[in-house]
Design a protein around this motif. Structure first.
Motif, PDB file in Angstrom:
ATOM      1  N   GLY A  35      56.763  12.487  37.506  1.00 18.28           N
ATOM      2  CA  GLY A  35      56.375  11.208  36.938  1.00 18.28           C
ATOM      3  C   GLY A  35      57.417  10.161  37.274  1.00 18.28           C
ATOM      4  O   GLY A  35      58.566  10.487  37.599  1.00 18.28           O
ATOM      5  N   TYR A  36      57.013   8.901  37.195  1.00 14.70           N
ATOM      6  CA  TYR A  36      57.914   7.792  37.525  1.00 14.70           C
ATOM      7  C   TYR A  36      57.682   6.654  36.546  1.00 14.70           C
ATOM      8  O   TYR A  36      56.530   6.295  36.268  1.00 14.70           O
ATOM      9  N   VAL A  37      58.772   6.110  36.021  1.00 19.89           N
ATOM     10  CA  VAL A  37      58.703   4.912  35.190  1.00 19.89           C
ATOM     11  C   VAL A  37      59.726   3.936  35.741  1.00 19.89           C
ATOM     12  O   VAL A  37      60.917   4.241  35.826  1.00 19.89           O
ATOM     13  N   GLY A  38      59.253   2.765  36.134  1.00 18.79           N
ATOM     14  CA  GLY A  38      60.128   1.748  36.696  1.00 18.79           C
ATOM     15  C   GLY A  38      60.089   0.458  35.904  1.00 18.79           C
ATOM     16  O   GLY A  38      59.540   0.384  34.808  1.00 18.79           O
ATOM     17  N   VAL A  39      60.653  -0.560  36.500  1.00 17.58           N
ATOM     18  CA  VAL A  39      60.758  -1.866  35.852  1.00 17.58           C
ATOM     19  C   VAL A  39      59.397  -2.541  35.727  1.00 17.58           C
ATOM     20  O   VAL A  39      59.089  -3.164  34.719  1.00 17.58           O
ATOM     21  N   THR A  40      58.563  -2.428  36.756  1.00 18.51           N
ATOM     22  CA  THR A  40      57.263  -3.113  36.764  1.00 18.51           C
ATOM     23  C   THR A  40      56.140  -2.099  36.950  1.00 18.51           C
ATOM     24  O   THR A  40      55.647  -1.904  38.051  1.00 18.51           O
ATOM     25  N   PHE A 101      55.479   5.311  30.495  1.00 23.21           N
ATOM     26  CA  PHE A 101      56.056   6.514  29.875  1.00 23.21           C
ATOM     27  C   PHE A 101      54.943   7.419  29.369  1.00 23.21           C
ATOM     28  O   PHE A 101      54.937   8.625  29.635  1.00 23.21           O
ATOM     29  N   MET A 102      53.991   6.841  28.623  1.00 23.39           N
ATOM     30  CA  MET A 102      52.913   7.650  28.046  1.00 23.39           C
ATOM     31  C   MET A 102      52.063   8.289  29.142  1.00 23.39           C
ATOM     32  O   MET A 102      51.695   9.457  29.053  1.00 23.39           O
ATOM     33  N   ARG A 103      51.767   7.533  30.184  1.00 30.58           N
ATOM     34  CA  ARG A 103      50.965   8.053  31.300  1.00 30.58           C
ATOM     35  C   ARG A 103      51.655   9.254  31.928  1.00 30.58           C
ATOM     36  O   ARG A 103      51.024  10.270  32.223  1.00 30.58           O
ATOM     37  N   SER A 104      52.961   9.162  32.132  1.00 29.99           N
ATOM     38  CA  SER A 104      53.714  10.276  32.725  1.00 29.99           C
ATOM     39  C   SER A 104      53.668  11.507  31.837  1.00 29.99           C
ATOM     40  O   SER A 104      53.489  12.625  32.318  1.00 29.99           O
ATOM     41  N   LEU A 105      53.830  11.325  30.540  1.00 29.37           N
ATOM     42  CA  LEU A 105      53.813  12.467  29.630  1.00 29.37           C
ATOM     43  C   LEU A 105      52.425  13.083  29.537  1.00 29.37           C
ATOM     44  O   LEU A 105      52.292  14.303  29.430  1.00 29.37           O
ATOM     45  N   ASN A 107      50.408  13.390  31.893  1.00 30.80           N
ATOM     46  CA  ASN A 107      50.202  14.137  33.135  1.00 30.80           C
ATOM     47  C   ASN A 107      51.009  15.429  33.179  1.00 30.80           C
ATOM     48  O   ASN A 107      51.130  16.042  34.233  1.00 30.80           O
ATOM     49  N   ASN A 108      51.588  15.826  32.036  1.00 27.10           N
ATOM     50  CA  ASN A 108      52.411  17.043  31.986  1.00 27.10           C
ATOM     51  C   ASN A 108      53.528  17.036  33.019  1.00 27.10           C
ATOM     52  O   ASN A 108      53.800  18.024  33.692  1.00 27.10           O
ATOM     53  N   THR A 109      54.171  15.914  33.138  1.00 25.86           N
ATOM     54  CA  THR A 109      55.279  15.754  34.057  1.00 25.86           C
ATOM     55  C   THR A 109      56.378  16.775  33.752  1.00 25.86           C
ATOM     56  O   THR A 109      56.736  16.974  32.597  1.00 25.86           O
ATOM     57  N   GLN A 110      56.888  17.410  34.789  1.00 22.32           N
ATOM     58  CA  GLN A 110      58.012  18.337  34.652  1.00 22.32           C
ATOM     59  C   GLN A 110      59.330  17.680  35.060  1.00 22.32           C
ATOM     60  O   GLN A 110      60.387  18.051  34.592  1.00 22.32           O
ATOM     61  N   LEU A 111      59.229  16.712  35.981  1.00 20.39           N
ATOM     62  CA  LEU A 111      60.386  15.955  36.457  1.00 20.39           C
ATOM     63  C   LEU A 111      60.043  14.482  36.295  1.00 20.39           C
ATOM     64  O   LEU A 111      59.085  13.995  36.902  1.00 20.39           O
ATOM     65  N   LEU A 133      61.786  11.839  24.607  1.00 20.04           N
ATOM     66  CA  LEU A 133      62.075  12.592  25.836  1.00 20.04           C
ATOM     67  C   LEU A 133      62.931  13.820  25.543  1.00 20.04           C
ATOM     68  O   LEU A 133      62.745  14.868  26.174  1.00 20.04           O
ATOM     69  N   LYS A 134      63.860  13.707  24.603  1.00 16.51           N
ATOM     70  CA  LYS A 134      64.700  14.857  24.233  1.00 16.51           C
ATOM     71  C   LYS A 134      63.863  16.012  23.702  1.00 16.51           C
ATOM     72  O   LYS A 134      64.207  17.171  23.904  1.00 16.51           O
ATOM     73  N   ASN A 135      62.772  15.690  23.019  1.00 20.60           N
ATOM     74  CA  ASN A 135      61.930  16.715  22.413  1.00 20.60           C
ATOM     75  C   ASN A 135      60.931  17.328  23.387  1.00 20.60           C
ATOM     76  O   ASN A 135      60.194  18.231  23.015  1.00 20.60           O
ATOM     77  N   ARG A 136      60.882  16.847  24.600  1.00 15.18           N
ATOM     78  CA  ARG A 136      60.006  17.410  25.622  1.00 15.18           C
ATOM     79  C   ARG A 136      60.841  18.331  26.514  1.00 15.18           C
ATOM     80  O   ARG A 136      62.031  18.125  26.708  1.00 15.18           O
TER      81      ARG A 136
END
Length: 170
Positions: A35-40, A101-105, A107-111, A133-136
């Motif tokens: 998964g990826y979360v950026g500025v925009t 962030f929610m979209r990545s989670l 998708n069952n993101t591992q990285l 994120l700590k709890n995942r």
């Protein structure tokens, strides 16, 4: 990962994600669930549901979507209308990042690759996202100028001198 502007932090994330091919060497990653979360982040004219599920092939219930929206305090109100139409003009830049962030989670993101991912989020929300994120059970690689925003196990610093980049453990 920290370093000055132009040091290659975002390029390094692109190499890890497989968007770029290294000119020398090899980048090995032990998962394709990245998964990826950026500025925009990408948010398009569509419902909250459509934006959260964009790029997702899993069957996800409305209850799971609503639960995640509440967990992220997406709106400061209790009720969520998943059919509510959003776009990048009516949401704040922090809400755009929360969608990513929610979209990545979902998708069952591992990285999870973060590139200044909380730069538009208030300090209370930053702490809250850090706890989520700590709890995942996922690996997070965070490129940032603000190292105090997240806890980390290892810190790498990219320095640039005479157009040569060096990565050091800090």
């Amino acid at each position: 990962i920290t370093g000055p502007n132009g040091s290659g932090k975002s390029t390094l994330l692109g190499l890890i994600a497989g968007l770029y091919t290294p000119s020398k060497g090899l980048v090995e990653v032990n998962t394709k669930d990245i998964g990826y979360v950026g500025v925009t982040p990408l948010v398009f004219e569509g419902s909250i549901r459509e934006n959260l599920l964009y790029g997702n092939n899993r069957q996800i219930s409305d209850n799971e979507l609503e639960s995640l929206l509440k967990e992220f305090n997406f709106f400061n109100e209790g009720e969520y209308d998943l059919d509510f139409t959003i776009n990048n003009k009516i949401l704040s830049s922090g809400q755009l990042q929360k969608i990513s962030f929610m979209r990545s989670l979902l998708n069952n993101t591992q990285l999870l690759l973060l590139d200044e991912s909380t730069s538009n989020i208030d300090s209370v929300s930053k702490k809250h996202i850090k706890e989520i994120l700590k709890n995942r059970k996922i690996t997070v690689i965070n490129c940032t100028h603000n190292i105090e925003d997240f806890d980390y196990d290892e810190r790498l610093v990219i320095s640039v001198e005479n157009s040569k980049r060096e990565i050091r453990k800090f």
